[in-house]
Scaffold this active site. Structure first.
Site, short mmCIF file in Angstrom:
data_model
loop_
_atom_site.label_atom_id
_atom_site.label_comp_id
_atom_site.label_asym_id
_atom_site.label_seq_id
_atom_site.Cartn_x
_atom_site.Cartn_y
_atom_site.Cartn_z
N HIS A 125 35.69 91.55 34.82
CA HIS A 125 35.37 92.93 35.17
C HIS A 125 36.29 93.42 36.29
O HIS A 125 36.15 93.02 37.44
CB HIS A 125 33.90 93.04 35.60
CG HIS A 125 33.47 94.43 35.90
ND1 HIS A 125 32.68 94.77 36.97
CD2 HIS A 125 33.75 95.60 35.27
CE1 HIS A 125 32.49 96.07 36.98
NE2 HIS A 125 33.12 96.60 35.96
N ASN A 171 27.84 96.32 40.77
CA ASN A 171 27.01 97.40 40.23
C ASN A 171 25.53 97.13 40.45
O ASN A 171 24.75 98.06 40.67
CB ASN A 171 27.32 97.62 38.75
CG ASN A 171 28.68 98.29 38.56
OD1 ASN A 171 29.32 98.67 39.53
ND2 ASN A 171 29.12 98.42 37.33
#
Ligand SMILES: NC(=O)c1ccc[n+]([C@@H]2O[C@H](COP(=O)([O-])OP(=O)(O)OC[C@H]3O[C@@H](n4cnc5c(N)ncnc54)[C@H](O)[C@@H]3O)[C@@H](O)[C@H]2O)c1
Length: 605
Positions: free
Chosen positions: A463, A513
């Site tokens: 990511h 996140n």
């Protein structure tokens, strides 16, 4: 007429009181400091001496100014000395009985016009104010640690506060060079109410062995630009204080996300209170030192026994686990992330094969790449020859089969599970045996991509953050089926590309996140409750916590639709009532106010 404070009392010259006294004296105000006894008084003055000496050594204060500053501080152990002050700031320890006792004495000593301010972080100002004979003149002034450095002061009003008192205090805060935000009396006020849910979440991540303390901290620094990671910040705040603050917030929110994580209690009970005792989440060189002596770099591949370890390794990662050789990287996709990753990989010396769905998309990526490299050349970071060599390392194709010779294939297409699964099945059919298949998904389960192939042991999450050329963080996400050498290899590739990789398990939101979006959602809920407005909340987080952007500024950049989608994903994965998307966020998205991209989000752009 507005009150001009020429003499201010400060009761308690501990961490905060000493800092507040220094700030006031530096601004030319006479300070009357009061401590418990000679020993604590000497310690308090020592704090100010230490802090101002450092300012002198850094050239931020002249010796003459320091001496003048000390000349304005009159300190002793008699509370009656503050009787002539127009304002008295109470900064004794965070215990309601201590605060009540000090306020009662001040109330008896000081003329009725004197304003009494408490520096409490979490106790009820209303309760403290109504215990005196002058509730309209008792307020909160919540300074941030270290007071001489941090720019914010939250001024807390109650339902009975005299508006003139607020105006006077706002003027004083401005005069001493700080930013004031005014907020109502609610546990945690603005900054702590938003910050501590996030900090507690980070402790829970550590507690669950989801990621290491170093990786959790690095993720928030390199992924969000925070000056400190959450665990290092808790060590600075003090774990005992953090426990108390969370406990108070919990008692008003009744949201178990604010219930102090059991690990916090364990550390506090063990006397590991953070920097001040030399040990908290980290170990420090000495009490009060900021030097961490037991940090470990993020090399270790999870040793949970979940990997199959079928590597054909020719090298070894820093953790000693073998790695697979990577020379050629395939990138599938032509969007923002794909273009950024292609540039980073090619600039780091990898041969790159870009696979797009059409020739015009290939031309688009080439244009973006050339434009981006032109900027790097203009900044003098690479030469024209290096630019040419970088471009020469990128081959483009519309044929997936052309990725057959790639050692690592990174998928960066649209965030849609069905599309990604179908693509992974296609990649599986063309990739050579032993090739590593990575997905850049930010919110979908990596295991879903892995199980779409016949070789789940070779599939891993990678990511990246936007813009990939700039952001240093890459979250590496092995699934329960990922081989250890695959994880070790992508860690090495990320490092070779100049990134800071962190490792976490395959859970919604990964590290960044999962910590960031519940916080953004909480900020929307605070706005929705009319506790504070967009400006006040953004200012509190930017100035009080040194975040590069306030939550609404950030949501407008990220996109309210993207924010809502991530909050929903987290809610669905964890089923936490506290993660339920704020209705206001849903309404704004429905109205088409998506942030900067539609020129209207929380602000009009
Ligand atoms: N530490 C932080 O990061 C932080 C940030 C914002 C607000 N606060 C709040 O500020 C207040 C003070 O916290 P701190 O971290 O400075 O605590 P501290 O323990 O460092 O300092 C408190 C000081 O008060 C003195 N004291 C105790 N009783 C007294 C009395 N009756 N008269 C005079 N002095 C007395 C103590 O000797 C000590 O020096 C607390 O309400 C805390 O919640 C702390």
């Amino acid at each position: 007429m507005a009150q001009d404070f020429t003499k201010v009392g400060v009761v308690g010259l501990g961490t905060m009181g000493a800092g507040i006294a220094e700030v006031l004296a530096r601004a030319g105000i006479d300070v009357v400091g009061v401590e418990l006894n000679d020993e604590t008084l000497a310690r308090g003055l020592g704090h100010i001496r230490h802090s101002t000496d450092r300012a002198v050594s850094r050239g931020k204060l002249t010796e003459a100014d320091r001496d003048a500053l000390f000349g304005r501080i009159h300190a002793g152990t008699e509370l009656s000395a503050v009787a002539g002050c127009g304002l008295v700031v109470e900064a004794v320890p965070e215990r309601i009985e201590d605060k009540r006792a000090v306020l009662a004495e001040l109330d008896a000593l000081c003329p009725s016009g004197t304003i009494i301010a408490t520096n409490t972080s979490s106790l009820s100002i209303t309760e403290l104010a109504t215990g005196t004979s002058r509730p309209s003149r008792v307020v909160g002034t919540h300074w941030f640690n270290p007071a001489p450095v941090m720019g914010l002061v939250e001024i807390i009003r109650t339902v009975v506060t005299d508006p003139a008192v607020l105006a006077d205090l706002e003027a004083l805060v401005t005069k001493v060079g700080k930013t004031a935000v005014v907020a109502g009396d609610r546990a945690g006020f603005i900054a702590n109410a938003l910050l501590f849910g996030y900090l507690n979440n980070a402790v829970r991540m550590l507690e669950a062995h989801y990621a290491t303390r170093e990786d959790i901290d690095a993720a928030m620094r390199f992924g969000c630009g925070h000056p400190m990671g959450p665990l290092a910040l808790l060590d600075l705040i003090g774990l005992d204080a953090a426990y108390e603050i969370l406990d108070s917030i919990y008692h008003t929110s009744r949201d178990h996300l604010h219930a102090p994580a059991p690990l916090l209690k364990q550390l506090v009970t063990a006397g590991m209170l953070g920097r001040k005792t030399g040990r908290g989440f980290y170990t420090y060189a000495a009490p009060d030192s900021s030097e961490i002596v037991d940090a470990v770099t993020s090399d270790s591949v999870p040793s949970s026994g979940t990997g199959t370890g079928t590597g054909t390794g020719t090298g070894a990662g820093r953790s000693g686990v073998p790695t697979r050789p990577v020379r050629t990287i395939g990138v599938i996709g032509t969007g923002t992330m794909a273009s950024g990753i292609i540039e980073v990989a090619a600039r780091s010396g990898y041969d790159v094969v870009l696979r797009a769905r059409g020739e015009e998309k290939i031309a688009d990526v080439r244009k973006k790449l050339e434009w981006s490299l032109d900027k790097v050349v203009a900044k003098g970071r690479i030469t024209l020859d290096e630019r040419a060599a970088t471009l020469a390392r990128v081959r483009a194709t519309t044929d997936l089969a052309a990725l057959a010779d790639c050692d690592l294939i990174i998928e960066a297409v649209v965030e849609d599970l069905e599309v990604k699964r179908a693509l992974f099945a296609e990649i599986d059919a063309v990739a050579r045996p032993g090739a590593i298949l990575a997905t850049t998904t930010s919110s979908l389960p990596v295991i879903e991509c892995a199980t779409a192939t016949s070789r789940p042991q070779d599939v891993v999450g990678m990511h990246w953050f936007n813009p990939a050329q700039v952001m240093r963080l890459v979250e590496i996400v092995p699934t329960v089926l990922t081989a250890d050498d695959v994880t070790a290899t992508v860690l090495e590739v990320a490092r070779a590309a100049g990134k800071h990789p962190v490792l976490c398990a395959d859970r919604a939101g990964f590290i960044v996140n999962a910590l960031l979006f519940p916080y953004l959602n909480d900020a929307v809920k605070m706005l929705e409750a009319h506790y504070a407005d967009v400006e006040a909340i953004d200012t509190a987080m930017k100035v009080g916590c040194a975040h590069p952007m306030g939550p609404f500024e950030l949501a407008d950049v990220v996109g309210l639709d993207v924010t809502l989608a991530i909050v929903r994903t987290l809610y669905l994965e964890f089923r936490e009532p506290g993660y339920a998307p704020a209705p206001l966020l849903e309404h704004l998205v429905k109205a088409g106010y998506l942030g900067r991209k539609t020129r209207r989000g929380f602000r009009v752009h």
